[in-house]
Scaffold this motif. Structure first.
Motif, PDB file in Angstrom:
ATOM      1  N   ALA A   1      -4.221  18.198  -3.197  1.00 51.83           N
ATOM      2  CA  ALA A   1      -4.891  17.757  -1.964  1.00 51.83           C
ATOM      3  C   ALA A   1      -3.973  17.930  -0.757  1.00 51.83           C
ATOM      4  O   ALA A   1      -2.755  17.778  -0.865  1.00 51.83           O
ATOM      5  N   THR A   2      -4.560  18.238   0.375  1.00 57.24           N
ATOM      6  CA  THR A   2      -3.756  18.326   1.591  1.00 57.24           C
ATOM      7  C   THR A   2      -3.342  16.923   2.035  1.00 57.24           C
ATOM      8  O   THR A   2      -3.964  15.918   1.663  1.00 57.24           O
ATOM      9  N   THR A   3      -2.288  16.877   2.811  1.00 57.87           N
ATOM     10  CA  THR A   3      -1.832  15.604   3.349  1.00 57.87           C
ATOM     11  C   THR A   3      -2.939  14.926   4.152  1.00 57.87           C
ATOM     12  O   THR A   3      -3.144  13.708   4.053  1.00 57.87           O
TER      13      THR A   3
ATOM     14  N   ALA B   1      -4.469  15.514  -9.200  1.00 61.78           N
ATOM     15  CA  ALA B   1      -5.302  15.974  -8.089  1.00 61.78           C
ATOM     16  C   ALA B   1      -4.601  15.799  -6.744  1.00 61.78           C
ATOM     17  O   ALA B   1      -4.799  16.584  -5.814  1.00 61.78           O
ATOM     18  N   GLY B   2      -3.776  14.749  -6.636  1.00 57.25           N
ATOM     19  CA  GLY B   2      -3.072  14.524  -5.376  1.00 57.25           C
ATOM     20  C   GLY B   2      -2.116  15.638  -5.020  1.00 57.25           C
ATOM     21  O   GLY B   2      -1.852  15.890  -3.834  1.00 57.25           O
TER      22      GLY B   2
ATOM     23  N   HIS C   1       0.832  -1.205   0.000  1.00 54.22           N
ATOM     24  CA  HIS C   1       0.000   0.000   0.000  1.00 54.22           C
ATOM     25  C   HIS C   1       0.864   1.251   0.000  1.00 54.22           C
ATOM     26  O   HIS C   1       0.595   2.217  -0.734  1.00 54.22           O
ATOM     27  N   LEU C   2       1.898   1.264   0.835  1.00 54.87           N
ATOM     28  CA  LEU C   2       2.755   2.440   0.933  1.00 54.87           C
ATOM     29  C   LEU C   2       3.549   2.660  -0.348  1.00 54.87           C
ATOM     30  O   LEU C   2       3.689   3.796  -0.818  1.00 54.87           O
ATOM     31  N   LEU C   3       4.057   1.572  -0.924  1.00 54.85           N
ATOM     32  CA  LEU C   3       4.767   1.699  -2.192  1.00 54.85           C
ATOM     33  C   LEU C   3       3.823   2.161  -3.300  1.00 54.85           C
ATOM     34  O   LEU C   3       4.185   2.977  -4.147  1.00 54.85           O
ATOM     35  N   GLY C   4       2.603   1.617  -3.283  1.00 55.31           N
ATOM     36  CA  GLY C   4       1.621   2.026  -4.286  1.00 55.31           C
ATOM     37  C   GLY C   4       1.278   3.497  -4.187  1.00 55.31           C
ATOM     38  O   GLY C   4       1.103   4.177  -5.213  1.00 55.31           O
ATOM     39  N   LEU C   5       1.185   4.005  -2.969  1.00 55.35           N
ATOM     40  CA  LEU C   5       0.920   5.429  -2.788  1.00 55.35           C
ATOM     41  C   LEU C   5       2.058   6.261  -3.368  1.00 55.35           C
ATOM     42  O   LEU C   5       1.823   7.259  -4.062  1.00 55.35           O
ATOM     43  N   GLY C   6       3.289   5.831  -3.088  1.00 59.36           N
ATOM     44  CA  GLY C   6       4.429   6.562  -3.627  1.00 59.36           C
ATOM     45  C   GLY C   6       4.459   6.547  -5.144  1.00 59.36           C
ATOM     46  O   GLY C   6       4.737   7.574  -5.783  1.00 59.36           O
ATOM     47  N   VAL C   7       4.177   5.394  -5.743  1.00 58.59           N
ATOM     48  CA  VAL C   7       4.144   5.290  -7.203  1.00 58.59           C
ATOM     49  C   VAL C   7       3.061   6.194  -7.780  1.00 58.59           C
ATOM     50  O   VAL C   7       3.274   6.901  -8.776  1.00 58.59           O
ATOM     51  N   THR C   8       1.885   6.178  -7.161  1.00 64.30           N
ATOM     52  CA  THR C   8       0.767   6.994  -7.655  1.00 64.30           C
ATOM     53  C   THR C   8       1.102   8.471  -7.601  1.00 64.30           C
ATOM     54  O   THR C   8       0.850   9.220  -8.567  1.00 64.30           O
ATOM     55  N   LEU C   9       1.660   8.927  -6.496  1.00 65.91           N
ATOM     56  CA  LEU C   9       1.996  10.341  -6.367  1.00 65.91           C
ATOM     57  C   LEU C   9       3.108  10.733  -7.337  1.00 65.91           C
ATOM     58  O   LEU C   9       3.145  11.872  -7.826  1.00 65.91           O
ATOM     59  N   SER C  10       4.019   9.803  -7.614  1.00 70.28           N
ATOM     60  CA  SER C  10       5.074  10.084  -8.594  1.00 70.28           C
ATOM     61  C   SER C  10       4.518  10.135 -10.006  1.00 70.28           C
ATOM     62  O   SER C  10       4.903  10.979 -10.820  1.00 70.28           O
ATOM     63  N   LEU C  11       3.605   9.219 -10.309  1.00 71.22           N
ATOM     64  CA  LEU C  11       3.018   9.149 -11.646  1.00 71.22           C
ATOM     65  C   LEU C  11       2.163  10.367 -11.947  1.00 71.22           C
ATOM     66  O   LEU C  11       2.153  10.873 -13.072  1.00 71.22           O
ATOM     67  N   HIS C  12       1.450  10.851 -10.928  1.00 71.44           N
ATOM     68  CA  HIS C  12       0.544  11.987 -11.108  1.00 71.44           C
ATOM     69  C   HIS C  12       1.080  13.208 -10.361  1.00 71.44           C
ATOM     70  O   HIS C  12       0.393  13.782  -9.517  1.00 71.44           O
TER      71      HIS C  12
END
Length: 211
Positions: A191-193, A187-188, A172-183
């Motif tokens: 967005a606030t933390t 919208a991320g 999950h944590l790696l996926g979040l990092g990948v998503t934020l890097s990709l986009h």
């Protein structure tokens, strides 16, 4: 395989209000790396060691990528082997990610990861993804990740199937990092933390709380 004791990176994320917009990349680098060049060297070394075979990486190349002299790299981190061990060390990141009671650990991990990315312009875990499929010294990154992140999380979890749940949480944590890097401009980024944590942390916390 490179051996030796890993050396913890000299810099770490500072605390910041989750509702306050993150600093610009330039100001973040300046605050985290006031004239020493360590932060830039670490970023360049992480890119080099995770994207190329160990034998192809040079101190001179890392220095050029970081915009510093080779002698400064040696001054701060020593030889290439010692710098590699620093890059392969997930201990400080794991300590920070796991530094919360179990009841709020999911949210803490999400907030910590997002804040780290925004304040230091880097992800504390994502470099392990670039080591996948390689059989040279970069396998040490995977070994250290399992030992310092996944196994440490397993030891903290209660209930059954702790190792499986820990692996899924790490995913999950790696996926979040990948998503934020990709986009990066998505919208991320706006967005606030805290809002990201509101949406993402419950899934992580459910794996923590599973009996």
């Amino acid at each position: 395989m490179i051996s030796g004791q890993a050396t913890a990176p000299a810099t770490g994320p500072s605390s910041a209000s989750a509702s306050t917009p993150g600093p610009s990349p330039a100001s973040a680098r300046s605050a985290a790396d006031p004239g020493s060049g360590k932060y830039a060297i670490l970023r360049a070394a992480r890119r080099a060691f995770t994207q190329r075979p160990y034998a192809e990486v040079t101190i001179r190349g890392i220095a050029a990528d970081a915009g510093v002299s080779p002698s400064l790299v040696v001054k701060h981190f020593g030889r290439k082997e010692e710098l590699f061990n620093t890059v392969a060390d997930f201990g400080p990141a794991a300590t920070e990610l796991l530094d919360a009671p179990l009841g709020v650990l999911g949210r803490h991990m999400v907030v910590t990861l997002v804040n780290h990315r925004r304040e230091l312009q880097s992800d504390p875990l994502l470099r392990v993804v670039f080591s996948l499929g390689n059989q040279d010294e970069r396998s040490l990154l995977r070994d250290r990740f399992h030992e310092q992140v996944t196994d440490a999380l397993t030891a903290r979890l209660p209930g059954r199937e702790r190792a499986l749940r820990a692996e899924l949480i790490a995913g999950h944590l790696l996926g979040l990092g990948v998503t934020l890097s990709l986009h990066r401009e998505g919208a991320g980024a706006d967005a606030t933390t805290e809002h990201i944590a509101d949406l993402y942390a419950p899934a992580v916390q459910s794996l923590i709380d599973s009996p």
